[in-house]
Scaffold this motif. Structure first.
Motif, mmCIF file in Angstrom:
data_model
loop_
_atom_site.group_PDB
_atom_site.id
_atom_site.type_symbol
_atom_site.label_atom_id
_atom_site.label_comp_id
_atom_site.label_asym_id
_atom_site.label_seq_id
_atom_site.Cartn_x
_atom_site.Cartn_y
_atom_site.Cartn_z
ATOM 1 N N ILE A 58 43.633 2.792 -54.403
ATOM 2 C CA ILE A 58 44.424 2.088 -53.405
ATOM 3 C C ILE A 58 44.854 0.747 -53.982
ATOM 4 O O ILE A 58 44.269 0.245 -54.950
ATOM 5 C CB ILE A 58 43.649 1.853 -52.089
ATOM 6 N N GLU A 59 45.888 0.165 -53.396
ATOM 7 C CA GLU A 59 46.226 -1.233 -53.639
ATOM 8 C C GLU A 59 45.816 -2.004 -52.396
ATOM 9 O O GLU A 59 45.884 -1.484 -51.282
ATOM 10 C CB GLU A 59 47.707 -1.389 -53.951
ATOM 11 N N ALA A 60 45.379 -3.239 -52.577
ATOM 12 C CA ALA A 60 44.853 -4.007 -51.455
ATOM 13 C C ALA A 60 45.195 -5.474 -51.619
ATOM 14 O O ALA A 60 45.293 -5.984 -52.743
ATOM 15 C CB ALA A 60 43.339 -3.836 -51.349
ATOM 16 N N ILE A 61 45.382 -6.144 -50.476
ATOM 17 C CA ILE A 61 45.662 -7.578 -50.496
ATOM 18 C C ILE A 61 44.766 -8.298 -49.497
ATOM 19 O O ILE A 61 44.358 -7.740 -48.476
ATOM 20 C CB ILE A 61 47.139 -7.890 -50.171
ATOM 21 N N ASP A 62 44.459 -9.528 -49.824
ATOM 22 C CA ASP A 62 43.803 -10.449 -48.894
ATOM 23 C C ASP A 62 43.984 -11.853 -49.470
ATOM 24 O O ASP A 62 43.751 -12.054 -50.666
ATOM 25 C CB ASP A 62 42.314 -10.135 -48.731
ATOM 26 N N PRO A 63 44.374 -12.826 -48.640
ATOM 27 C CA PRO A 63 44.598 -14.174 -49.170
ATOM 28 C C PRO A 63 43.339 -15.018 -49.304
ATOM 29 O O PRO A 63 43.384 -16.087 -49.926
ATOM 30 C CB PRO A 63 45.537 -14.791 -48.124
ATOM 31 N N ASP A 64 42.219 -14.571 -48.764
ATOM 32 C CA ASP A 64 41.029 -15.423 -48.642
ATOM 33 C C ASP A 64 40.109 -15.263 -49.850
ATOM 34 O O ASP A 64 39.370 -14.286 -49.971
ATOM 35 C CB ASP A 64 40.279 -15.071 -47.355
ATOM 36 N N LEU A 65 40.120 -16.241 -50.748
ATOM 37 C CA LEU A 65 39.277 -16.202 -51.940
ATOM 38 C C LEU A 65 37.794 -16.268 -51.609
ATOM 39 O O LEU A 65 36.955 -15.804 -52.386
ATOM 40 C CB LEU A 65 39.629 -17.355 -52.889
ATOM 41 N N ASP A 66 37.440 -16.829 -50.450
ATOM 42 C CA ASP A 66 36.033 -16.964 -50.086
ATOM 43 C C ASP A 66 35.368 -15.624 -49.794
ATOM 44 O O ASP A 66 34.137 -15.541 -49.754
ATOM 45 C CB ASP A 66 35.882 -17.884 -48.870
ATOM 46 N N LEU A 67 36.164 -14.590 -49.594
ATOM 47 C CA LEU A 67 35.600 -13.265 -49.335
ATOM 48 C C LEU A 67 35.293 -12.501 -50.623
ATOM 49 O O LEU A 67 34.648 -11.451 -50.581
ATOM 50 C CB LEU A 67 36.557 -12.445 -48.468
ATOM 51 N N ASP A 68 35.729 -13.047 -51.758
ATOM 52 C CA ASP A 68 35.559 -12.330 -53.028
ATOM 53 C C ASP A 68 34.090 -12.065 -53.363
ATOM 54 O O ASP A 68 33.764 -11.034 -53.964
ATOM 55 C CB ASP A 68 36.185 -13.123 -54.177
ATOM 56 N N LEU A 70 31.817 -11.102 -51.639
ATOM 57 C CA LEU A 70 31.345 -9.882 -50.972
ATOM 58 C C LEU A 70 32.197 -8.665 -51.322
ATOM 59 O O LEU A 70 31.674 -7.560 -51.455
ATOM 60 C CB LEU A 70 31.338 -10.096 -49.459
ATOM 61 N N SER A 71 33.490 -8.861 -51.483
ATOM 62 C CA SER A 71 34.371 -7.720 -51.741
ATOM 63 C C SER A 71 34.326 -7.258 -53.189
ATOM 64 O O SER A 71 34.384 -6.039 -53.455
ATOM 65 C CB SER A 71 35.814 -8.059 -51.365
ATOM 66 N N LEU A 72 34.217 -8.165 -54.138
ATOM 67 C CA LEU A 72 34.253 -7.764 -55.545
ATOM 68 C C LEU A 72 33.096 -6.848 -55.938
ATOM 69 O O LEU A 72 33.310 -5.845 -56.635
ATOM 70 C CB LEU A 72 34.304 -9.002 -56.447
ATOM 71 N N PRO A 73 31.846 -7.126 -55.515
ATOM 72 C CA PRO A 73 30.772 -6.170 -55.834
ATOM 73 C C PRO A 73 31.010 -4.785 -55.233
ATOM 74 O O PRO A 73 30.684 -3.764 -55.864
ATOM 75 C CB PRO A 73 29.522 -6.822 -55.231
ATOM 76 N N ARG A 74 31.595 -4.723 -54.028
ATOM 77 C CA ARG A 74 31.884 -3.416 -53.427
ATOM 78 C C ARG A 74 32.959 -2.678 -54.223
ATOM 79 O O ARG A 74 32.898 -1.457 -54.381
ATOM 80 C CB ARG A 74 32.306 -3.586 -51.967
ATOM 81 N N MET A 75 33.949 -3.402 -54.718
ATOM 82 C CA MET A 75 34.974 -2.763 -55.540
ATOM 83 C C MET A 75 34.378 -2.206 -56.828
ATOM 84 O O MET A 75 34.724 -1.104 -57.265
ATOM 85 C CB MET A 75 36.092 -3.759 -55.861
ATOM 86 N N ARG A 76 33.467 -2.968 -57.435
ATOM 87 C CA ARG A 76 32.869 -2.522 -58.703
ATOM 88 C C ARG A 76 32.050 -1.247 -58.535
ATOM 89 O O ARG A 76 31.975 -0.429 -59.451
ATOM 90 C CB ARG A 76 31.995 -3.630 -59.290
ATOM 91 N N HIS A 77 31.431 -1.058 -57.383
ATOM 92 C CA HIS A 77 30.553 0.078 -57.170
ATOM 93 C C HIS A 77 31.215 1.221 -56.400
ATOM 94 O O HIS A 77 30.569 2.239 -56.144
ATOM 95 C CB HIS A 77 29.289 -0.369 -56.427
ATOM 96 N N ALA A 78 32.486 1.066 -56.052
ATOM 97 C CA ALA A 78 33.170 2.089 -55.262
ATOM 98 C C ALA A 78 33.669 3.228 -56.144
ATOM 99 O O ALA A 78 33.943 3.044 -57.337
ATOM 100 C CB ALA A 78 34.337 1.469 -54.503
ATOM 101 N N SER A 79 33.808 4.393 -55.548
ATOM 102 C CA SER A 79 34.394 5.536 -56.253
ATOM 103 C C SER A 79 35.910 5.450 -56.274
ATOM 104 O O SER A 79 36.575 6.234 -56.972
ATOM 105 C CB SER A 79 33.957 6.840 -55.587
ATOM 106 N N ILE A 80 36.466 4.514 -55.532
ATOM 107 C CA ILE A 80 37.910 4.309 -55.458
ATOM 108 C C ILE A 80 38.292 3.125 -56.345
ATOM 109 O O ILE A 80 37.643 2.068 -56.302
ATOM 110 C CB ILE A 80 38.354 4.036 -54.005
ATOM 111 N N ASP A 81 39.325 3.290 -57.140
ATOM 112 C CA ASP A 81 39.863 2.202 -57.949
ATOM 113 C C ASP A 81 40.743 1.323 -57.056
ATOM 114 O O ASP A 81 41.664 1.827 -56.401
ATOM 115 C CB ASP A 81 40.676 2.781 -59.103
ATOM 116 N N VAL A 82 40.462 0.019 -57.016
ATOM 117 C CA VAL A 82 41.198 -0.901 -56.153
ATOM 118 C C VAL A 82 42.013 -1.866 -57.013
ATOM 119 O O VAL A 82 41.456 -2.624 -57.815
ATOM 120 C CB VAL A 82 40.252 -1.711 -55.241
#
Length: 224
Positions: A58-68, A70-82
């Motif tokens: 998927i492609e994904a957007i979010d403007p809030d750097l403060d959420l990274d 939490l979101s970046l570790p989930r992206m690294r461990h996901a079966s989906i390429d983001v």
């Protein structure tokens, strides 16, 4: 950016988005996702585990750097390429007709210019593209809507700009998107002023109103 937003809000948001009551609604909303997919308001990445197993990217957007954090570790461990971008939904740098599916879950409430963002979603969808959404918004009961209006100015600074009282289906229709198979209900175990949900999809190319369930009258609680 306030210390509250930097250090506290990301964890409160992630806790709210982890609610068990949202699991089945997320799965239902994301089930039709296919083709080239854009998720707006990626947040802390809670949708990743709920996409169909056939989805690989998927492609994904979010403007809030403060959420990274939490979101970046989930992206690294996901079966989906983001393919992730720090962007706001009002200014999408994608060509017209780029996506088969655009996804928004618990996002339209907090976009500053939500009407502009929905027009952008309309623009980047393919002619037969679908917009999948799961959003909370203005309740149909006057008493609850009244309290949403009263609480909203105090709620927004604590909830990352979240509006309690946006009429979701109306906003989607005004952007030229035709709702399909939309249901409305109160989320289980959530306060009603924040739990009135609009769940479903909309098409870019269909002019009919589609199948609308539960928009008028007293809303039910999600029984599923």
């Amino acid at each position: 950016m306030s210390l509250y937003h930097h250090y506290v809000f990301p964890y409160l948001l992630d806790l709210a988005m982890a609610s068990p009551a949202l699991r089945k609604p997320r799965q239902r909303t994301l089930a039709p996702a296919h083709g080239r997919i854009l998720e707006i308001g990626f947040g802390t990445g809670r949708n990743l585990r709920h996409y169909p197993s056939s989805i690989r990217k998927i492609e994904a957007i979010d403007p809030d750097l403060d959420l990274d954090r939490l979101s970046l570790p989930r992206m690294r461990h996901a079966s989906i390429d983001v393919d992730f971008h720090h962007l706001d939904a009002e200014h999408l740098p994608f060509a017209e007709g780029s996506f088969d599916t655009v996804v928004s879950t618990m996002t339209l409430c907090s976009i500053p210019d939500v009407a502009h963002a929905l027009r952008e979603i309309h623009r980047v969808l393919k002619p037969d593209g679908q917009f999948l959404f799961l959003e909370h918004g203005r309740a149909p009961e006057a008493r609850i809507a009244h309290w949403q209006d009263r609480i909203n100015p105090y709620w927004m600074p604590l909830a990352g700009g979240c509006h309690l009282n946006r009429p979701i289906r109306q906003l989607v229709e005004e952007a030229g998107l035709a709702p399909q198979h939309v249901s409305n209900y109160y989320l289980r175990k959530s306060p009603r002023f924040v739990g009135y949900m609009t769940e479903g999809s909309a098409r870019k190319s269909i002019s009919s109103r589609g199948m609308i369930d539960g928009e008028c009258g007293r809303a039910r609680e999600d029984p599923r």
